[in-house]
Design a protein around this motif. Structure first.
Motif, PDB file in Angstrom:
ATOM      1  N   ILE A  25      28.930  17.808   3.035  1.00  0.00           N
ATOM      2  CA  ILE A  25      29.581  17.169   4.176  1.00  0.00           C
ATOM      3  C   ILE A  25      29.624  18.175   5.329  1.00  0.00           C
ATOM      4  O   ILE A  25      30.160  19.270   5.186  1.00  0.00           O
ATOM      5  CB  ILE A  25      31.005  16.711   3.811  1.00  0.00           C
ATOM      6  N   VAL A  26      29.073  17.788   6.466  1.00  0.00           N
ATOM      7  CA  VAL A  26      29.062  18.649   7.650  1.00  0.00           C
ATOM      8  C   VAL A  26      30.219  18.295   8.570  1.00  0.00           C
ATOM      9  O   VAL A  26      30.968  19.162   9.012  1.00  0.00           O
ATOM     10  CB  VAL A  26      27.715  18.527   8.414  1.00  0.00           C
ATOM     11  N   ASP A  27      30.401  17.003   8.857  1.00  0.00           N
ATOM     12  CA  ASP A  27      31.435  16.568   9.788  1.00  0.00           C
ATOM     13  C   ASP A  27      31.817  15.125   9.497  1.00  0.00           C
ATOM     14  O   ASP A  27      30.969  14.330   9.094  1.00  0.00           O
ATOM     15  CB  ASP A  27      30.928  16.686  11.233  1.00  0.00           C
ATOM     16  N   VAL A  28      33.074  14.813   9.683  1.00  0.00           N
ATOM     17  CA  VAL A  28      33.571  13.442   9.537  1.00  0.00           C
ATOM     18  C   VAL A  28      34.588  13.208  10.640  1.00  0.00           C
ATOM     19  O   VAL A  28      35.429  14.057  10.910  1.00  0.00           O
ATOM     20  CB  VAL A  28      34.244  13.204   8.164  1.00  0.00           C
ATOM     21  N   ASP A  29      34.481  12.055  11.271  1.00  0.00           N
ATOM     22  CA  ASP A  29      35.442  11.654  12.284  1.00  0.00           C
ATOM     23  C   ASP A  29      35.579  10.141  12.206  1.00  0.00           C
ATOM     24  O   ASP A  29      34.968   9.510  11.340  1.00  0.00           O
ATOM     25  CB  ASP A  29      34.979  12.095  13.682  1.00  0.00           C
ATOM     26  N   SER A  30      36.318   9.562  13.087  1.00  0.00           N
ATOM     27  CA  SER A  30      36.505   8.116  13.088  1.00  0.00           C
ATOM     28  C   SER A  30      35.163   7.404  13.272  1.00  0.00           C
ATOM     29  O   SER A  30      34.504   7.583  14.300  1.00  0.00           O
ATOM     30  CB  SER A  30      37.466   7.725  14.214  1.00  0.00           C
ATOM     31  N   GLN A  31      34.730   6.658  12.260  1.00  0.00           N
ATOM     32  CA  GLN A  31      33.504   5.861  12.285  1.00  0.00           C
ATOM     33  C   GLN A  31      32.250   6.704  12.509  1.00  0.00           C
ATOM     34  O   GLN A  31      31.255   6.244  13.044  1.00  0.00           O
ATOM     35  CB  GLN A  31      33.607   4.755  13.333  1.00  0.00           C
ATOM     36  N   TYR A  32      32.289   7.945  12.047  1.00  0.00           N
ATOM     37  CA  TYR A  32      31.161   8.864  12.208  1.00  0.00           C
ATOM     38  C   TYR A  32      31.156   9.852  11.044  1.00  0.00           C
ATOM     39  O   TYR A  32      32.209  10.284  10.570  1.00  0.00           O
ATOM     40  CB  TYR A  32      31.283   9.651  13.518  1.00  0.00           C
ATOM     41  N   ALA A  33      29.969  10.222  10.605  1.00  0.00           N
ATOM     42  CA  ALA A  33      29.842  11.287   9.610  1.00  0.00           C
ATOM     43  C   ALA A  33      28.474  11.948   9.751  1.00  0.00           C
ATOM     44  O   ALA A  33      27.516  11.328  10.212  1.00  0.00           O
ATOM     45  CB  ALA A  33      30.019  10.746   8.205  1.00  0.00           C
ATOM     46  N   LYS A  34      28.424  13.203   9.322  1.00  0.00           N
ATOM     47  CA  LYS A  34      27.157  13.942   9.272  1.00  0.00           C
ATOM     48  C   LYS A  34      27.133  14.722   7.969  1.00  0.00           C
ATOM     49  O   LYS A  34      28.111  15.384   7.613  1.00  0.00           O
ATOM     50  CB  LYS A  34      27.018  14.892  10.464  1.00  0.00           C
ATOM     51  N   CYS A  35      26.003  14.640   7.275  1.00  0.00           N
ATOM     52  CA  CYS A  35      25.803  15.348   6.014  1.00  0.00           C
ATOM     53  C   CYS A  35      24.479  16.083   6.047  1.00  0.00           C
ATOM     54  O   CYS A  35      23.614  15.789   6.868  1.00  0.00           O
ATOM     55  CB  CYS A  35      25.799  14.362   4.839  1.00  0.00           C
ATOM     56  N   SER A  36      24.332  17.022   5.114  1.00  0.00           N
ATOM     57  CA  SER A  36      23.071  17.744   4.974  1.00  0.00           C
ATOM     58  C   SER A  36      22.658  17.772   3.511  1.00  0.00           C
ATOM     59  O   SER A  36      23.488  17.619   2.607  1.00  0.00           O
ATOM     60  CB  SER A  36      23.200  19.172   5.518  1.00  0.00           C
ATOM     61  N   LEU A  37      21.364  17.968   3.300  1.00  0.00           N
ATOM     62  CA  LEU A  37      20.806  18.071   1.959  1.00  0.00           C
ATOM     63  C   LEU A  37      19.742  19.161   1.968  1.00  0.00           C
ATOM     64  O   LEU A  37      18.717  19.028   2.649  1.00  0.00           O
ATOM     65  CB  LEU A  37      20.189  16.733   1.523  1.00  0.00           C
ATOM     66  N   LYS A  38      20.000  20.255   1.246  1.00  0.00           N
ATOM     67  CA  LYS A  38      19.014  21.327   1.102  1.00  0.00           C
ATOM     68  C   LYS A  38      17.993  20.867   0.070  1.00  0.00           C
ATOM     69  O   LYS A  38      18.343  20.552  -1.065  1.00  0.00           O
ATOM     70  CB  LYS A  38      19.683  22.630   0.668  1.00  0.00           C
ATOM     71  N   ILE A  39      16.744  20.843   0.470  1.00  0.00           N
ATOM     72  CA  ILE A  39      15.671  20.319  -0.374  1.00  0.00           C
ATOM     73  C   ILE A  39      15.220  21.384  -1.370  1.00  0.00           C
ATOM     74  O   ILE A  39      14.992  22.539  -1.005  1.00  0.00           O
ATOM     75  CB  ILE A  39      14.481  19.862   0.491  1.00  0.00           C
ATOM     76  N   ASP A  40      15.098  20.966  -2.626  1.00  0.00           N
ATOM     77  CA  ASP A  40      14.506  21.815  -3.659  1.00  0.00           C
ATOM     78  C   ASP A  40      13.611  20.938  -4.536  1.00  0.00           C
ATOM     79  O   ASP A  40      13.409  19.756  -4.238  1.00  0.00           O
ATOM     80  CB  ASP A  40      15.573  22.576  -4.454  1.00  0.00           C
ATOM     81  N   VAL A  91      15.680  21.393   4.903  1.00  0.00           N
ATOM     82  CA  VAL A  91      16.968  20.704   4.857  1.00  0.00           C
ATOM     83  C   VAL A  91      16.819  19.394   5.617  1.00  0.00           C
ATOM     84  O   VAL A  91      16.009  19.296   6.553  1.00  0.00           O
ATOM     85  CB  VAL A  91      18.103  21.593   5.442  1.00  0.00           C
ATOM     86  N   LEU A  92      17.559  18.394   5.207  1.00  0.00           N
ATOM     87  CA  LEU A  92      17.631  17.125   5.937  1.00  0.00           C
ATOM     88  C   LEU A  92      19.066  16.914   6.398  1.00  0.00           C
ATOM     89  O   LEU A  92      20.010  17.303   5.704  1.00  0.00           O
ATOM     90  CB  LEU A  92      17.212  15.947   5.052  1.00  0.00           C
ATOM     91  N   TYR A  93      19.194  16.284   7.555  1.00  0.00           N
ATOM     92  CA  TYR A  93      20.508  15.923   8.085  1.00  0.00           C
ATOM     93  C   TYR A  93      20.564  14.411   8.240  1.00  0.00           C
ATOM     94  O   TYR A  93      19.552  13.779   8.539  1.00  0.00           O
ATOM     95  CB  TYR A  93      20.740  16.571   9.457  1.00  0.00           C
ATOM     96  N   CYS A  94      21.742  13.859   8.059  1.00  0.00           N
ATOM     97  CA  CYS A  94      21.941  12.433   8.295  1.00  0.00           C
ATOM     98  C   CYS A  94      23.212  12.243   9.108  1.00  0.00           C
ATOM     99  O   CYS A  94      24.247  12.835   8.795  1.00  0.00           O
ATOM    100  CB  CYS A  94      22.057  11.677   6.970  1.00  0.00           C
ATOM    101  N   GLU A  95      23.105  11.423  10.144  1.00  0.00           N
ATOM    102  CA  GLU A  95      24.267  11.056  10.949  1.00  0.00           C
ATOM    103  C   GLU A  95      24.479   9.557  10.840  1.00  0.00           C
ATOM    104  O   GLU A  95      23.518   8.787  10.954  1.00  0.00           O
ATOM    105  CB  GLU A  95      24.064  11.429  12.415  1.00  0.00           C
ATOM    106  N   ALA A  96      25.719   9.156  10.620  1.00  0.00           N
ATOM    107  CA  ALA A  96      26.103   7.744  10.575  1.00  0.00           C
ATOM    108  C   ALA A  96      26.965   7.432  11.780  1.00  0.00           C
ATOM    109  O   ALA A  96      27.926   8.155  12.065  1.00  0.00           O
ATOM    110  CB  ALA A  96      26.885   7.442   9.295  1.00  0.00           C
TER     111      ALA A  96
END
Length: 130
Positions: A25-40, A91-96
């Motif tokens: 989990i990178v960041d979470v706020d009202s109706q928003y989130a950002k996560c990361s995934l280190k690829i292996d 690494v991959l990032y995802c923002e919602a």
């Protein structure tokens, strides 16, 4: 407690996303989130690129963080994913981001990117609030 602290506490038992897959989990706020995934190696398909299921799991978990604020329970009803580029990492990032937040349904758009900004996938998810 901040939204990120709440999410870290609440979702720590999501063993598949956080422990098996390794999403952070990178960041979470009202109706928003950002996560990361280190690829292996566990995230790669036979062609040596990131498996579509790993990309979708990242997006689905990021949706869960953004759509489940404290005291709310939202489940995914449907999702569509469009893979735009092959992903290699490291690494991959995802923002919602919330597109619509109604009384009982919500619509979110997730974007998965590499660090250089290359868009890997776009996902639309419809959620139902319990």
């Amino acid at each position: 407690m901040t939204p990120k602290e709440y999410a870290e506490l609440y979702f720590k038992n999501d063993r598949f996303a956080m422990q098996t897959t390794g999403i952070e989990i990178v960041d979470v706020d009202s109706q928003y989130a950002k996560c990361s995934l280190k690829i292996d190696g566990r995230h790669l398909n036979a062609a040596g690129t990131v498996m579509g299921g790993a990309v979708f799991t990242l997006a689905d978990f990021t949706f869960a963080l953004a759509s489940n604020p404290e005291g709310q329970w939202t489940v995914s009803v449907s999702s569509t994913i469009e893979y735009l580029n092959a992903a290699k990492g490291p690494v991959l990032y995802c923002e919602a981001k919330c597109l619509k937040n109604g009384r009982s349904v919500c619509f979110y758009e997730m974007t998965v990117t590499e660090p250089n900004g290359k868009v890997i996938a776009r996902i639309l998810t419809n959620g139902f609030k319990k």
